[in-house]
Design a protein around this motif. Sequence first.
Motif, mmCIF file in Angstrom:
data_model
loop_
_atom_site.group_PDB
_atom_site.id
_atom_site.type_symbol
_atom_site.label_atom_id
_atom_site.label_comp_id
_atom_site.label_asym_id
_atom_site.label_seq_id
_atom_site.Cartn_x
_atom_site.Cartn_y
_atom_site.Cartn_z
ATOM 1 N N CYS A 50 -3.222 -3.957 2.786
ATOM 2 C CA CYS A 50 -3.117 -3.913 1.316
ATOM 3 C C CYS A 50 -2.329 -5.105 0.682
ATOM 4 C CB CYS A 50 -2.869 -2.628 0.848
ATOM 5 S SG CYS A 50 -3.900 -1.291 1.263
ATOM 6 N N GLY B 297 0.862 -1.230 -0.101
ATOM 7 C CA GLY B 297 0.059 -0.014 -0.103
ATOM 8 C C GLY B 297 0.845 1.410 -0.091
ATOM 9 N N ARG C 21 -3.090 -7.746 -7.440
ATOM 10 C CA ARG C 21 -4.429 -8.335 -6.472
ATOM 11 C C ARG C 21 -4.937 -9.398 -7.545
ATOM 12 N NH1 ARG C 21 -7.094 -3.912 -2.922
ATOM 13 N NH2 ARG C 21 -7.756 -5.460 -1.687
ATOM 14 N N GLU D 290 -1.819 -10.800 -1.246
ATOM 15 C CA GLU D 290 -2.868 -10.207 -0.618
ATOM 16 C C GLU D 290 -3.310 -10.966 0.598
ATOM 17 O OE1 GLU D 290 -7.234 -8.134 -1.795
ATOM 18 O OE2 GLU D 290 -6.407 -9.577 -3.077
#
Length: 287
Positions: A117, A24, A215, A239
Amino acid sequence: MPETFVDLGSVNAPSGVLVLGMAGWIDHWRVLGQPLSVCARAAASSGGGHLREWLCEAVAVPAADDRPLRVRASTSPSPFDEEPAIATLEISLGLRWPETVGRSVRVRLGDLPVDRCGMVIGDASGLDAWTGMNNEPADGLADVTYWGRYADEARAEFGGERIAQYGVDGPRGWLDLPLAEAAARAAELTAWRDRLHGKGLMVSIDKHTDFYRFRRAGWHHPLRVGAIEVGGGQVLGIEWDQGDHSMRHRGERDAGRVYPVTVEADEGGEMVMRWTIPPYDFNDEDE
């Protein structure tokens, strides 16, 4: 009982410096000060170390620059649903363990929280090119998905294929749309929902940033691991299941939920970086 490891794939480090970092925040390093590669090279020059700038955290180590570097993991049951969750992440560095140091030695580099994240493993210089969740996609594309109470009605009105993901049916929608078309499609769905129902349908537009691509690449993997190319090199992203994160890792560093990263020798005498997350104790009432 010895740990059982599964292969997650491989990465490469053409700059000779490998990074394990919080997905993130990868793109924030260059905003806060020096690029990630500069900080990582400095840490790797002394054998490796922990990097931290505001909420950005990573560990950087020297690694072989001429070969794929294998990534493996052992698992333990998640307290959320008892499905396998990563317990030990092991990254081969492609370098021989120093003959002057005993193979039983573990060199602690620091610790890392589990980023809600996700986590990224890749070349330090390559990750300077990382596009985060608020950046624009290099390919000019996006995905549009929808789900919720009125999803069947929306499908009858607009179409949209089921987008399967590991262990779940997944939402419906459209992949790989030009940005303008994706924005128009999402706007149509939202306007229809607001006009007829007001709520009951969730609509998402996801631009093809590196953050989103990793992701998406992990949609069909039981541990949510996906490989993408960033900055000319292969990167692995992991993830975390949000239920597992909430029960084990929520609060991250502020709550003291950080886990040690070490460099050690493997069975063959090569250097590996390990990130160790202790198994959840189902009998511990304080957890």
